[in-house]
Design an enzyme around this catalytic site. Structure first.
Site, short mmCIF file in Angstrom:
data_model
loop_
_atom_site.label_atom_id
_atom_site.label_comp_id
_atom_site.label_asym_id
_atom_site.label_seq_id
_atom_site.Cartn_x
_atom_site.Cartn_y
_atom_site.Cartn_z
CG ASP A 173 -16.67 18.92 2.90
OD1 ASP A 173 -17.50 19.58 2.27
OD2 ASP A 173 -15.51 18.66 2.52
CG LEU A 174 -17.86 11.83 5.03
CD1 LEU A 174 -16.50 11.59 4.40
CD2 LEU A 174 -17.98 11.01 6.32
CE LYS B 34 -8.08 4.95 -2.06
NZ LYS B 34 -8.18 6.10 -2.92
CG HIS C 181 -5.61 5.05 4.44
ND1 HIS C 181 -6.86 4.65 4.84
CD2 HIS C 181 -5.64 6.41 4.40
CE1 HIS C 181 -7.62 5.72 5.04
NE2 HIS C 181 -6.89 6.79 4.78
C1 BG6 Z 1 -7.55 10.30 4.39
C2 BG6 Z 1 -6.52 11.19 5.02
O1 BG6 Z 1 -7.86 9.23 5.22
O2 BG6 Z 1 -7.03 9.82 3.13
C3 BG6 Z 1 -6.17 12.34 4.11
O3 BG6 Z 1 -7.02 11.68 6.26
C4 BG6 Z 1 -5.75 11.84 2.74
O4 BG6 Z 1 -5.17 13.17 4.67
C5 BG6 Z 1 -6.76 10.85 2.19
O5 BG6 Z 1 -5.66 12.97 1.89
C6 BG6 Z 1 -6.23 10.20 0.93
O6 BG6 Z 1 -7.24 9.44 0.34
P1 BG6 Z 1 -7.24 9.16 -1.21
O7 BG6 Z 1 -8.40 8.26 -1.44
O8 BG6 Z 1 -7.37 10.50 -1.90
O9 BG6 Z 1 -5.91 8.52 -1.53
#
Ligand code: BG6
Length: 493
Positions: free
Chosen positions: A20-21, A188, A246
């Site tokens: 998918d990625l 981001k 994150h």
């Molecule tokens: C991913 C997580 O790294 O980041 C997901 O595995 C999460 O579970 C996603 O939904 C969130 O990313 P973003 O960019 O939508 O905030």
């Protein structure tokens, strides 16, 4: 030497390329970069590796659908589609089988006549990282090139020991400065902007420096559930999935000292220095709240999601209260929360400054700086001003800048993968996680998990604001969660 000149063309190889990625993120990002003239068939070829019975054309037919759904702009540009099609090819092989790497070696070396750089992108489970890197080495493919790079997706392990093991294995084939650990949050726009907002404004820099911060809150909530990722998520949970990578990245950017220069090493060193001095604010019961979503009668409970254990005790919500054990922040709580199936989707940072007191003794609302990371991007500051008219009443107002409300800004803001791929090919490590970061962040998360075995799992209803216990965590310090108001769907193209 940048990665983008045709004297040093690149061969970008995606293992696990039919996932998918590739369709949702990687190829749409390459398409956008082709549109911008950054890449063409003279400086880049993309090789998709998979076991499925595709050829380049059948793969491309699917990939172009992914591009139409996910590219940032000009989704229908025929010329760019043609250009990208000339750059992409499909190579069928089983990456577990060492013998088939000989054919791959031959194929990759046939793509350009000049010396090339290879990028290997592993869009596969972490357990396969070492399988692929070892076979790339044993098959001598890595000897064929002037430069090589390895790009890997999170999760980088599922605890400290597995991260150490994976790292040791991949270091047999690639050097640390050839490894790019992806954390898409780092790409981001408003996360990159944190350093500019902090260090580019005396008004904020001095408040940080002189300890005028009362508390910091980092929020990343989603309305979606675990979707089709139940089997991965049920073994990780919110703390590992979001906080380890994150949200600790965001935290360190907010708390770090000004780096000594703008090199990736200086920035990474400043960030890891924060991690080394990070601890829980209070006891494990008080400072780590775990939650799991339950049905409202219409939408599934977490335990009813596909490929999730019906007895699962995995958390889909985590709120943690940290402290950075260094002056001037010693007693400043740093709250981090994240959850799935929450009432709002929004990622933002709130920095609340020390209470404001007027010369006449009145206590006023504290100033708050909000940095909006997504879906809206922007920044606002809450300040106190006198109400207009014959009154001395004071009211808090917002000085609000919505960056993503401006079309030109949206146009100029690359998607995370567009920026990451470009920077990796330019061999710039700034937006990638260092090993030190991965190592220490896992140490922190492991320690929390070990101590939290008796922490309660709080239920919260889907589309609610999360467990009450997370509100109580802040109330103990006289704080409350600062909820951002979002502009809504203002920034769709
Ligand atoms: C991913 C997580 O790294 O980041 C997901 O595995 C999460 O579970 C996603 O939904 C969130 O990313 P973003 O960019 O939508 O905030």
């Amino acid at each position: 030497m940048t990665g983008l000149d045709s004297n040093h063309p690149n061969v970008f190889v995606i293992f696990g390329g039919t996932g998918d990625l590739t369709y949702r993120k990687l190829l749409p990002a390459f398409y956008d970069l082709v549109l911008q003239g950054v890449f063409d068939a003279n400086n880049l070829k993309i090789v998709i590796i998979g076991r499925r019975d595709y050829n380049s054309q059948t793969f491309l037919d699917r990939a172009l659908m992914g591009i139409e759904a996910n590219a940032r702009f000009k989704k229908e540009d025929l010329e760019a589609k043609q250009k990208l099609s000339q750059m992409v090819s499909y190579y069928k092989m089983d990456y577990h089988d060492l013998a088939s790497y000989a054919g791959l070696r031959e194929y990759l070396s046939s793509l350009f006549e000049t010396a090339v750089r290879y990028q290997f992108y592993l869009a596969v489970a972490p357990s396969s990282f070492s399988i692929i890197t070892e076979k790339l080495r044993l098959s001598h493919i890595l000897e064929d090139v002037s430069a090589k790079q390895l790009l890997i997706e999170k999760p980088f392990g599922n605890d400290l020991q597995s991260a150490i093991d994976i790292n040791a294995m991949i270091l047999k084939s690639f050097k640390e400065d050839e490894i790019y650990r992806i954390d898409h949050y780092l790409a981001k726009e408003m996360i990159i902007n944190i350093m500019t907002i902090r260090f580019g404004n005396q008004v904020f820099e001095s408040l940080w420096k002189y300890g005028e911060i009362d508390n910091i809150q980092i929020t990343a909530t989603e309305t979606i559930g675990v979707e089709d990722r139940g089997s991965y998520y049920d073994h990780s949970g919110a703390l590992e999935d979001m906080v380890q990578s994150h949200l600790l990245q965001v935290l360190t950017l907010l708390m770090m000292k000004e780096p000594t220069d703008d090199s990736p090493e200086a920035i990474h060193t400043a960030q890891t220095e924060v991690l080394k001095n990070l601890e829980l604010f209070d006891t494990i019961e008080n400072s780590y709240i775990r939650g799991q979503y339950v049905s409202d009668g219409k939408v599934n409970s977490y335990r009813d999601e596909e490929r999730v254990d019906p007895q699962s005790s995995t958390e889909t919500y985590a709120a943690v209260e940290f402290r950075y054990n260094k002056e001037p922040f010693k007693d400043v709580p740093i709250y981090v929360r994240t959850g799935k199936r929450m009432d709002k989707a929004g990622t933002y940072v709130a920095v609340q400054f020390k209470p404001s007191k007027m010369y006449d003794g009145r206590e006023l609302d504290p100033n708050v700086l909000i940095i909006r990371i997504g879906p809206d991007e922007g920044i606002y500051l809450r300040v106190n001003i006198k109400k207009p008219g014959i009154t001395s009443e004071v009211q808090p107002i917002k000085m609000d800048f919505c960056q993503s409300c401006i079309l030109e800004n949206r146009y100029n803001t690359p998607q995370a993968y567009e920026r990451l791929l470009r920077m990796a090919l330019e061999q710039d490590h700034t937006l990638f996680a260092s090993w030190d970061f991965a190592n220490i962040s896992w140490e922190i998360i492991d320690a929390i998990q070990k101590r939290a075995i008796n922490n309660m799992l709080h239920e919260y209803e889907v589309f609610s604001s999360g467990p009450d216990a997370a509100d109580e965590m802040l109330e103990r310090n006289g704080h409350y969660w600062i909820n951002d108001t979002v502009y809504g769907e203002t920034f769709k193209f």
